[in-house]
Design an enzyme around this catalytic site. Structure first.
Site, PDB file in Angstrom:
ATOM      1  N   GLY A 184       0.908  -1.543  -0.125  1.00 54.30           N
ATOM      2  CA  GLY A 184      -0.230   0.012  -0.451  1.00 54.30           C
ATOM      3  C   GLY A 184       0.816   1.170  -0.153  1.00 54.30           C
ATOM      4  O   GLY A 184       1.878   1.123   1.122  1.00 54.30           O
ATOM      5  N   ALA A 185       0.672   2.011  -1.262  1.00 52.33           N
ATOM      6  CA  ALA A 185       1.588   3.474  -1.223  1.00 52.33           C
ATOM      7  C   ALA A 185       2.044   3.927  -0.411  1.00 52.33           C
ATOM      8  O   ALA A 185       3.394   4.326   0.695  1.00 52.33           O
ATOM      9  CB  ALA A 185       0.836   4.230  -2.238  1.00 52.33           C
ATOM     10  N   ARG A 224      10.345  -0.628  -4.102  1.00 55.90           N
ATOM     11  CA  ARG A 224       9.851  -1.038  -5.178  1.00 55.90           C
ATOM     12  C   ARG A 224       9.937   0.412  -5.775  1.00 55.90           C
ATOM     13  O   ARG A 224       9.362   1.751  -5.011  1.00 55.90           O
ATOM     14  CB  ARG A 224       7.662  -1.174  -4.460  1.00 55.90           C
ATOM     15  N   GLN A 253      -5.217  -8.945  -2.217  1.00 48.71           N
ATOM     16  CA  GLN A 253      -5.327  -7.622  -1.646  1.00 48.71           C
ATOM     17  C   GLN A 253      -6.889  -8.317  -0.807  1.00 48.71           C
ATOM     18  O   GLN A 253      -7.188  -7.291   0.195  1.00 48.71           O
ATOM     19  CB  GLN A 253      -4.580  -6.864  -1.823  1.00 48.71           C
ATOM     20  N   ASP A 266      -0.555   5.063  -6.522  1.00 55.41           N
ATOM     21  CA  ASP A 266       0.196   4.537  -6.517  1.00 55.41           C
ATOM     22  C   ASP A 266       1.338   5.629  -7.035  1.00 55.41           C
ATOM     23  O   ASP A 266       1.966   6.020  -6.971  1.00 55.41           O
ATOM     24  CB  ASP A 266       0.900   3.218  -6.797  1.00 55.41           C
ATOM     25  N   ASN A 317      -2.363   2.467 -10.555  1.00 55.93           N
ATOM     26  CA  ASN A 317      -2.537   1.910  -9.236  1.00 55.93           C
ATOM     27  C   ASN A 317      -3.170  -0.013  -9.817  1.00 55.93           C
ATOM     28  O   ASN A 317      -2.228   0.022 -10.901  1.00 55.93           O
ATOM     29  CB  ASN A 317      -4.031   2.493  -8.818  1.00 55.93           C
ATOM     30  N   LYS A 318      -3.602  -0.654  -8.789  1.00 54.00           N
ATOM     31  CA  LYS A 318      -2.860  -1.570  -9.131  1.00 54.00           C
ATOM     32  C   LYS A 318      -3.682  -2.082 -10.064  1.00 54.00           C
ATOM     33  O   LYS A 318      -4.685  -2.050 -10.897  1.00 54.00           O
ATOM     34  CB  LYS A 318      -4.213  -2.002  -7.216  1.00 54.00           C
TER      35      LYS A 318
HETATM   36  O1  MRU Z   1       0.842  -3.975  -4.171  1.00 58.27           O
HETATM   37  P1  MRU Z   1       0.343  -2.902  -3.312  1.00 58.27           P
HETATM   38  O2  MRU Z   1      -0.576  -4.178  -2.687  1.00 58.27           O
HETATM   39  O3  MRU Z   1       0.983  -2.543  -2.458  1.00 58.27           O
HETATM   40  O4  MRU Z   1      -0.889  -2.484  -4.275  1.00 58.27           O
HETATM   41  C1  MRU Z   1      -1.314  -1.923  -2.809  1.00 58.27           C
HETATM   42  C2  MRU Z   1      -2.035  -0.352  -4.453  1.00 58.27           C
HETATM   43  O5  MRU Z   1      -2.073  -0.667  -5.687  1.00 58.27           O
HETATM   44  C3  MRU Z   1      -2.944   0.410  -3.567  1.00 58.27           C
HETATM   45  O6  MRU Z   1      -4.113   0.860  -4.656  1.00 58.27           O
HETATM   46  C4  MRU Z   1      -2.401   1.784  -3.432  1.00 58.27           C
HETATM   47  O7  MRU Z   1      -1.692   1.599  -2.984  1.00 58.27           O
HETATM   48  C5  MRU Z   1      -3.079   3.020  -2.737  1.00 58.27           C
HETATM   49  S1  MRU Z   1      -4.277   2.733  -1.095  1.00 58.27           S
HETATM   50  C6  MRU Z   1      -3.411   3.297   0.253  1.00 58.27           C
END
Ligand code: MRU
Length: 335
Positions: free
Chosen positions: A50-51, A83, A183, A224, A234-235
């Site tokens: 999570g960012a 990352r 997630q 992100d 984003n994801k």
């Molecule tokens: O790979 P992750 O679990 O770090 O990805 C998280 C996401 O894509 C969230 O949507 C993003 O970080 C924003 S939310 C806090």
């Protein structure tokens, strides 16, 4: 904040404890980080994700480097490389370096703690701005995990949902499972359940049909990294949801702190997209689910073009149809 809401990071005098999100929801296990290498490992290995949460882990990593009198430039590079997509990591490491120039290691610890507390406050501000846009009795759809586990508290997109639920506006949340790390299934369903927010979990492949049949008012996601023109990483799977939402007349909201806007990047084409090992797709945990030797491509983020985003919510407020001129007009976060 609900008593059950877990923070993913805890500072303990001279080391960091990280909630191992890979073990959730089955087990709450904490990993002790004494060195910057430990912090890099928990970030790269997805124990913390999570960012904003990885940004805060990076900030505490810099505090550890200062406490151990390590080479700060080298440790900053190590942390930022853990990352590549979430700009919050580099932003927080840079914020630490700009603010804490002296040798007083405790000042580094205190500033990391301040960033942690401020993140929770920013999240709550965003949550209030976003929740104001939701109609009473709405069904909303979300993706990945953007809750307390992904941030310093409350959450970004899930923070909006949490506050809207508190205001009696949420009839149901449709949560995508989010292959391959799940997630959505492991973390978002767990957070929603703890808060007693009604939800249904969906296979990622069911999102189009769910949008058509169950008519959510909004798709609400985090980010992100956002380029200067509003294109948003984003994801993986977020871009598909945005295309579907536009084609089916569902509104699309991105919720992220201002520090997620990378004003140095012209457009989403410049955002580095993390690719993780193919084994994350060909195995489920230790169990192989594809033929031996199967070749996979595993980009873990995608970029949604700004024109598919109806509203961008930051701590400064809500921006409709975000574009280059709108983003230039909002204040950059201090760092
Ligand atoms: O790979 P992750 O679990 O770090 O990805 C998280 C996401 O894509 C969230 O949507 C993003 O970080 C924003 S939310 C806090």
């Amino acid at each position: 904040m609900a008593a059950t809401m877990l923070t993913p990071l805890r500072w303990m005098d001279d080391h960091l404890l990280v909630l191992d999100q890979r073990a959730l929801p089955a087990e709450q296990r904490w990993i002790r980080c004494d060195t910057v290498a430990d912090v890099v490992n928990v970030i790269a290995g997805m124990a913390v994700r999570g960012a904003p949460a990885i940004g805060l882990a990076g900030a505490y990593g810099m505090a550890i480097a200062a406490l151990r009198s390590e080479d700060l430039a080298d440790r900053a590079d190590m942390l930022c490389g853990a990352r590549p997509t979430a700009v919050h990591l580099a932003w927080a490491v840079q914020a630490m370096r700009s603010r804490c120039t002296g040798k007083d290691a405790q000042a580094w610890v205190q500033y990391a703690q301040q960033l942690h507390a401020e993140d929770a406050e920013l999240n709550f501000a965003m949550a209030s701005h976003g929740a104001a846009l939701i109609s009473p009795g709405s069904r909303v759809m979300t993706h990945c995990n953007t809750g307390a586990l992904a941030t310093g508290g409350w959450g970004t997109a899930l923070g909006v949902i949490r506050v809207a639920h508190g205001a009696g506006k949420i009839a149901e949340v449709l949560a995508g499972e989010t292959r391959p790390w799940l997630q959505g299934a492991r973390l978002t369903a767990w957070e929603l359940q703890q808060e007693k927010i009604p939800y249904r979990l969906l296979a990622d492949g069911a999102m189009a049909w769910a949008m058509r049949q169950l008519r959510p008012e909004w798709v609400i996601v985090g980010a992100d990294r956002i380029a200067a023109n509003g294109d948003t990483a984003n994801k993986i799977g977020t871009f598909s949801l945005a295309v579907l939402a536009r084609s089916l007349g569902v509104k699309f909201m991105v919720v992220a702190p201002d520090a997620t806007i990378d004003r140095t990047l012209e457009s989403g084409a410049d955002i580095p997209i993390e690719e993780r090992p193919g084994e994350e797709l060909t195995r489920l945990g230790a169990q192989p689910i594809a033929p031996a030797g199967a070749v996979a491509w595993n980009p873990v983020f995608d970029v949604t073009p700004a024109e598919l985003i109806d509203v961008l919510v930051t701590e400064h407020g809500a921006i409709s149809q975000p574009d280059r001129s709108q983003l230039a007009a909002v204040a950059p976060a201090a760092g």
